[in-house]
Design an enzyme around this catalytic site. Structure first.
Site, PDB file in Angstrom:
ATOM      1  N   GLN A 179       8.102  -4.034   5.285  1.00  0.00           N
ATOM      2  CA  GLN A 179       8.099  -3.568   3.892  1.00  0.00           C
ATOM      3  C   GLN A 179       7.091  -2.426   3.738  1.00  0.00           C
ATOM      4  OE1 GLN A 179       8.284  -7.284   1.083  1.00  0.00           O
ATOM      5  NE2 GLN A 179       7.327  -7.885   2.992  1.00  0.00           N
ATOM      6  N   ASN A 180       6.331  -2.181   4.797  1.00  0.00           N
ATOM      7  CA  ASN A 180       5.264  -1.181   4.694  1.00  0.00           C
ATOM      8  C   ASN A 180       5.813   0.230   4.850  1.00  0.00           C
ATOM      9  OD1 ASN A 180       3.726  -3.432   4.546  1.00  0.00           O
ATOM     10  ND2 ASN A 180       2.883  -3.289   6.609  1.00  0.00           N
ATOM     11  N   ASP A 209       3.638   2.736   5.573  1.00  0.00           N
ATOM     12  CA  ASP A 209       2.521   3.485   6.172  1.00  0.00           C
ATOM     13  C   ASP A 209       2.813   4.082   7.547  1.00  0.00           C
ATOM     14  OD1 ASP A 209       2.246   1.254   7.957  1.00  0.00           O
ATOM     15  OD2 ASP A 209       0.791   0.292   6.656  1.00  0.00           O
ATOM     16  N   HIS A 241      11.468  -0.376   2.853  1.00  0.00           N
ATOM     17  CA  HIS A 241      10.974   0.242   1.607  1.00  0.00           C
ATOM     18  C   HIS A 241      10.691   1.732   1.787  1.00  0.00           C
ATOM     19  CE1 HIS A 241       9.520  -3.851  -0.276  1.00  0.00           C
ATOM     20  NE2 HIS A 241      10.830  -3.721  -0.231  1.00  0.00           N
ATOM     21  N   CYS A 275      14.217  15.517  -1.741  1.00  0.00           N
ATOM     22  CA  CYS A 275      14.445  16.517  -2.796  1.00  0.00           C
ATOM     23  C   CYS A 275      15.223  15.854  -3.927  1.00  0.00           C
ATOM     24  CB  CYS A 275      15.222  17.700  -2.216  1.00  0.00           C
ATOM     25  SG  CYS A 275      15.756  18.864  -3.482  1.00  0.00           S
ATOM     26  N   GLY A 317       1.953 -11.499   6.976  1.00  0.00           N
ATOM     27  CA  GLY A 317       1.208 -10.718   5.985  1.00  0.00           C
ATOM     28  C   GLY A 317       2.010 -10.234   4.802  1.00  0.00           C
ATOM     29  N   SER A 354       3.281 -11.490   0.760  1.00  0.00           N
ATOM     30  CA  SER A 354       3.147 -12.502  -0.290  1.00  0.00           C
ATOM     31  C   SER A 354       4.489 -13.176  -0.559  1.00  0.00           C
ATOM     32  CB  SER A 354       2.584 -11.879  -1.566  1.00  0.00           C
ATOM     33  OG  SER A 354       3.375 -10.780  -1.963  1.00  0.00           O
TER      34      SER A 354
HETATM   35  N1  APR Z   1      -3.549 -11.105   8.033  1.00  0.00           N
HETATM   36  C1  APR Z   1      -2.493 -11.808   7.534  1.00  0.00           C
HETATM   37  N2  APR Z   1      -2.155 -11.801   6.225  1.00  0.00           N
HETATM   38  C2  APR Z   1      -2.905 -11.063   5.399  1.00  0.00           C
HETATM   39  C3  APR Z   1      -4.023 -10.304   5.842  1.00  0.00           C
HETATM   40  C4  APR Z   1      -4.335 -10.349   7.225  1.00  0.00           C
HETATM   41  N3  APR Z   1      -5.357  -9.676   7.753  1.00  0.00           N
HETATM   42  N4  APR Z   1      -4.566  -9.669   4.770  1.00  0.00           N
HETATM   43  C5  APR Z   1      -3.816  -9.997   3.707  1.00  0.00           C
HETATM   44  N5  APR Z   1      -2.819 -10.847   4.067  1.00  0.00           N
HETATM   45  C6  APR Z   1      -1.733 -11.397   3.252  1.00  0.00           C
HETATM   46  C7  APR Z   1      -2.124 -11.809   1.849  1.00  0.00           C
HETATM   47  O1  APR Z   1      -2.570 -13.152   1.826  1.00  0.00           O
HETATM   48  C8  APR Z   1      -0.814 -11.623   1.085  1.00  0.00           C
HETATM   49  O2  APR Z   1      -0.022 -12.795   1.127  1.00  0.00           O
HETATM   50  O3  APR Z   1      -0.805 -10.348   3.081  1.00  0.00           O
HETATM   51  C9  APR Z   1      -0.095 -10.521   1.875  1.00  0.00           C
HETATM   52  C10 APR Z   1      -0.025  -9.184   1.171  1.00  0.00           C
HETATM   53  O4  APR Z   1       0.778  -9.333   0.045  1.00  0.00           O
HETATM   54  P1  APR Z   1       1.162  -8.103  -0.903  1.00  0.00           P
HETATM   55  O5  APR Z   1      -0.070  -7.323  -1.215  1.00  0.00           O
HETATM   56  O6  APR Z   1       1.930  -8.663  -2.052  1.00  0.00           O
HETATM   57  O7  APR Z   1       2.086  -7.188   0.017  1.00  0.00           O
HETATM   58  P2  APR Z   1       3.629  -7.317   0.357  1.00  0.00           P
HETATM   59  O8  APR Z   1       4.069  -8.736   0.434  1.00  0.00           O
HETATM   60  O9  APR Z   1       3.862  -6.466   1.537  1.00  0.00           O
HETATM   61  O10 APR Z   1       4.293  -6.644  -0.917  1.00  0.00           O
HETATM   62  C11 APR Z   1       5.677  -6.431  -0.916  1.00  0.00           C
HETATM   63  O11 APR Z   1       5.520  -5.221  -2.956  1.00  0.00           O
HETATM   64  O12 APR Z   1       4.526  -3.685  -4.333  1.00  0.00           O
HETATM   65  C12 APR Z   1       5.524  -3.882  -3.424  1.00  0.00           C
HETATM   66  O13 APR Z   1       6.633  -2.216  -2.221  1.00  0.00           O
HETATM   67  C13 APR Z   1       5.445  -2.963  -2.226  1.00  0.00           C
HETATM   68  O14 APR Z   1       6.170  -3.408   0.043  1.00  0.00           O
HETATM   69  C14 APR Z   1       5.407  -3.902  -1.044  1.00  0.00           C
HETATM   70  C15 APR Z   1       6.005  -5.172  -1.625  1.00  0.00           C
END
Ligand code: APR
Length: 246
Positions: A105-106, A108, A123, A131, A191, A193
């Site tokens: 989903q990243n 980066d 994503h 464009c 990693g 949510s």
């Molecule tokens: N190792 C493992 N897990 C980790 C670490 C780590 N070092 N650091 C943080 N986490 C976990 C957190 O506990 C959390 O559950 O990573 C998760 C990050 O969650 P989000 O910030 O919600 O990211 P993500 O799930 O990728 O979000 C999904 O939401 O806003 C949109 O488009 C954006 O792609 C993104 C999508």
């Protein structure tokens, strides 16, 4: 990668070692140890910014300069970041397993930087722009941008080639992901949510098809309920431990 560390339970070791088709789903947590802020949680990006002001097509229409300033700031952080041991192990997994699919989903680009060849960037990618008139995409990797908001050679604005709230994901990438999820025997969910759709539903697809699910996260998530094993901790530490040779 031939032998797994002896501190890992033997049955888990065997399962990881003998899997043939592996899928890995990653979220912002995999890049946290590279110094890239996650979206939710303590220092999450959405704590300081309102998603609807920055990551929506309406926000871009209203104020492309503000949206681009936010992306320019994030691109600045990411440009300085290096892949961490978690990204590196995933790149090694791609070489090790006969059938391997990474869905991230990243935006980066760190999985590719770590050496992964086949990455489903579901994503999008924040180094790529689109464009708004012609729809053509190209990489724009200048940091910081000399022009905000940036323009295409045709004179129209370009936008980050990422999926914003309220937008649909590329159906080709969804189909490719679904195919891998319905045929894998082992799924790692790392990693994330697990609350942003449609990726939040991907583990259930694999589960229904009989896959074993290993979650790696600092904390419990909705995915924990269907995971066979939830490993609590940093992915940059747990992944190397899982694949460490004795
Ligand atoms: N190792 C493992 N897990 C980790 C670490 C780590 N070092 N650091 C943080 N986490 C976990 C957190 O506990 C959390 O559950 O990573 C998760 C990050 O969650 P989000 O910030 O919600 O990211 P993500 O799930 O990728 O979000 C999904 O939401 O806003 C949109 O488009 C954006 O792609 C993104 C999508």
């Amino acid at each position: 990668m031939e032998k797994l560390s002896s501190s890992i339970p033997r049955d888990l070791k065997l399962r990881i070692q003998n899997a043939k088709h592996v899928v890995v789903i990653t979220g912002a947590g995999i890049s946290a140890e590279s110094g890239i802020p996650t979206f939710r949680g303590e220092d999450g990006l959405w704590k300081n910014y309102r998603a609807e002001e920055l990551a929506t097509p309406w926000a871009f229409e209203k104020n492309p300069e503000l949206v681009w300033k936010w992306y320019d700031w994030r691109r600045g952080i990411i440009a300085k970041a290096a892949p961490n041991p978690g990204h590196i192990i995933i790149a090694e997994m791609e070489q090790f397993y006969p059938n391997f699919t990474l869905i991230t989903q990243n935006v980066d680009g760190l999985h590719r930087k770590a050496g992964c060849k086949n990455v489903i960037e579901i994503h999008g990618n924040l180094w790529r722009v689109r464009c708004i008139r012609e729809g053509k995409t190209f990489y724009l990797e200048e940091v910081p941008l000399h022009e905000i908001p940036p323009h295409c050679s045709c004179g129209a604005l370009v936008r980050p080639d990422v999926v914003w709230f309220g937008e649909s994901l590329d159906p080709t990438l969804i189909r490719k992901s679904q195919k891998a999820l319905t045929t894998c025997d082992l799924l790692f969910v790392i990693g994330t949510s697990g609350i942003v759709q449609p990726v939040a539903s991907f583990p259930s697809i694999a589960k229904q098809s009989g896959a074993f699910i290993i979650e790696i996260n600092l904390e419990p998530t909705p995915i924990s309920a269907i995971a066979n094993i939830s490993l609590r901790g940093k992915s940059g530490e747990i992944l190397p431990a899982l694949f460490k040779t004795d």
